[in-house]
Design a protein around this motif. Structure first.
Motif, PDB file in Angstrom:
ATOM      1  N   UNK A  97       0.831  -1.206   0.000  1.00  0.00           N
ATOM      2  CA  UNK A  97       0.000   0.000   0.000  1.00  0.00           C
ATOM      3  C   UNK A  97       0.865   1.255   0.000  1.00  0.00           C
ATOM      4  N   UNK A  98       1.989   1.222   0.704  1.00  0.00           N
ATOM      5  CA  UNK A  98       2.882   2.372   0.747  1.00  0.00           C
ATOM      6  C   UNK A  98       3.496   2.640  -0.625  1.00  0.00           C
ATOM      7  N   UNK A  99       3.771   1.582  -1.380  1.00  0.00           N
ATOM      8  CA  UNK A  99       4.305   1.775  -2.729  1.00  0.00           C
ATOM      9  C   UNK A  99       3.242   2.324  -3.665  1.00  0.00           C
ATOM     10  N   UNK A 100       1.978   1.913  -3.460  1.00  0.00           N
ATOM     11  CA  UNK A 100       0.894   2.422  -4.298  1.00  0.00           C
ATOM     12  C   UNK A 100       0.634   3.897  -4.019  1.00  0.00           C
ATOM     13  N   UNK A 101       0.681   4.282  -2.761  1.00  0.00           N
ATOM     14  CA  UNK A 101       0.421   5.668  -2.385  1.00  0.00           C
ATOM     15  C   UNK A 101       1.424   6.067  -1.309  1.00  0.00           C
ATOM     16  N   UNK A 102       2.559   6.650  -1.702  1.00  0.00           N
ATOM     17  CA  UNK A 102       3.618   6.953  -0.730  1.00  0.00           C
ATOM     18  C   UNK A 102       3.281   8.083   0.232  1.00  0.00           C
ATOM     19  N   UNK A 103       2.190   8.783   0.021  1.00  0.00           N
ATOM     20  CA  UNK A 103       1.859   9.892   0.906  1.00  0.00           C
ATOM     21  C   UNK A 103       1.163   9.431   2.180  1.00  0.00           C
ATOM     22  N   UNK A 104       0.667   8.201   2.221  1.00  0.00           N
ATOM     23  CA  UNK A 104       0.032   7.690   3.438  1.00  0.00           C
ATOM     24  C   UNK A 104       1.067   7.524   4.550  1.00  0.00           C
TER      25      UNK A 104
ATOM     26  N   UNK B  49      -4.168  16.156   6.268  1.00  0.00           N
ATOM     27  CA  UNK B  49      -5.005  16.602   5.143  1.00  0.00           C
ATOM     28  C   UNK B  49      -4.122  17.042   3.975  1.00  0.00           C
ATOM     29  N   UNK B  50      -3.030  17.723   4.265  1.00  0.00           N
ATOM     30  CA  UNK B  50      -2.099  18.112   3.211  1.00  0.00           C
ATOM     31  C   UNK B  50      -1.488  16.907   2.516  1.00  0.00           C
ATOM     32  N   UNK B  51      -1.103  15.895   3.295  1.00  0.00           N
ATOM     33  CA  UNK B  51      -0.541  14.676   2.703  1.00  0.00           C
ATOM     34  C   UNK B  51      -1.584  13.954   1.863  1.00  0.00           C
ATOM     35  N   UNK B  52      -2.819  13.915   2.336  1.00  0.00           N
ATOM     36  CA  UNK B  52      -3.881  13.272   1.561  1.00  0.00           C
ATOM     37  C   UNK B  52      -4.137  14.026   0.260  1.00  0.00           C
ATOM     38  N   UNK B  53      -4.125  15.349   0.316  1.00  0.00           N
ATOM     39  CA  UNK B  53      -4.334  16.152  -0.881  1.00  0.00           C
ATOM     40  C   UNK B  53      -3.227  15.905  -1.897  1.00  0.00           C
ATOM     41  N   UNK B  54      -1.988  15.882  -1.432  1.00  0.00           N
ATOM     42  CA  UNK B  54      -0.873  15.591  -2.336  1.00  0.00           C
ATOM     43  C   UNK B  54      -0.989  14.179  -2.913  1.00  0.00           C
ATOM     44  N   UNK B  55      -1.456  13.237  -2.103  1.00  0.00           N
ATOM     45  CA  UNK B  55      -1.648  11.872  -2.584  1.00  0.00           C
ATOM     46  C   UNK B  55      -2.701  11.792  -3.675  1.00  0.00           C
ATOM     47  N   UNK B  56      -3.794  12.524  -3.505  1.00  0.00           N
ATOM     48  CA  UNK B  56      -4.845  12.533  -4.532  1.00  0.00           C
ATOM     49  C   UNK B  56      -4.338  13.178  -5.813  1.00  0.00           C
ATOM     50  N   UNK B  57      -3.612  14.267  -5.680  1.00  0.00           N
ATOM     51  CA  UNK B  57      -3.055  14.935  -6.857  1.00  0.00           C
ATOM     52  C   UNK B  57      -2.070  14.010  -7.573  1.00  0.00           C
ATOM     53  N   UNK B  58      -1.253  13.303  -6.805  1.00  0.00           N
ATOM     54  CA  UNK B  58      -0.290  12.361  -7.381  1.00  0.00           C
ATOM     55  C   UNK B  58      -0.999  11.224  -8.116  1.00  0.00           C
ATOM     56  N   UNK B  59      -2.032  10.661  -7.503  1.00  0.00           N
ATOM     57  CA  UNK B  59      -2.745   9.560  -8.163  1.00  0.00           C
ATOM     58  C   UNK B  59      -3.498  10.044  -9.390  1.00  0.00           C
ATOM     59  N   UNK B  60      -4.044  11.263  -9.359  1.00  0.00           N
ATOM     60  CA  UNK B  60      -4.699  11.820 -10.543  1.00  0.00           C
ATOM     61  C   UNK B  60      -3.684  12.053 -11.654  1.00  0.00           C
ATOM     62  N   UNK B  61      -2.495  12.510 -11.294  1.00  0.00           N
ATOM     63  CA  UNK B  61      -1.428  12.705 -12.284  1.00  0.00           C
ATOM     64  C   UNK B  61      -1.074  11.380 -12.945  1.00  0.00           C
ATOM     65  N   UNK B  62      -0.910  10.328 -12.130  1.00  0.00           N
ATOM     66  CA  UNK B  62      -0.592   9.022 -12.693  1.00  0.00           C
ATOM     67  C   UNK B  62      -1.707   8.522 -13.595  1.00  0.00           C
ATOM     68  N   UNK B  63      -2.954   8.727 -13.184  1.00  0.00           N
ATOM     69  CA  UNK B  63      -4.102   8.187 -13.923  1.00  0.00           C
ATOM     70  C   UNK B  63      -4.394   8.974 -15.197  1.00  0.00           C
TER      71      UNK B  63
END
Length: 98
Positions: free
Chosen positions: A16-23, A65-79
């Protein structure tokens, strides 16, 4: 039980950490802020305990919340940015082969 289906907690966390490193970064920041603010509790001066705890909670939640926001932005960028460009390159490669 099939060994491929079985996954212990440590390997699941690593996957899970590799899938979303911001968690893990959010968790680390949360615990770091809480530890720092608890150490600073001795030197809070005339600030009430409840106000100090509220400040600690807000800082920790803000970091998460900041880490979660960056994680969402990162996953949207990848997708939406990386996958379409990879698909476009595959189409171009396929067209060149013909």
């Amino acid at each position: 039980m099939n060994p491929v289906e079985y996954e212990d907690n440590e390997s699941k966390f690593i996957r899970k950490a590799k899938e979303n490193p911001f968690v893990p970064a959010g968790m680390l920041g949360f615990f770091g802020i809480v530890a720092y603010r608890l150490m600073k509790m001795k030197n809070r001066g005339d600030m009430k305990m409840s106000v100090h705890l509220i400040h600690m909670r807000v800082a920790a939640q803000g970091f998460v919340v900041g880490a979660m926001t960056l994680g969402v932005i990162y996953s949207m960028y990848k997708e939406y940015v990386l996958k379409p460009s990879e698909a476009q390159k595959a189409l171009e490669q396929k067209a060149l082969e013909k």
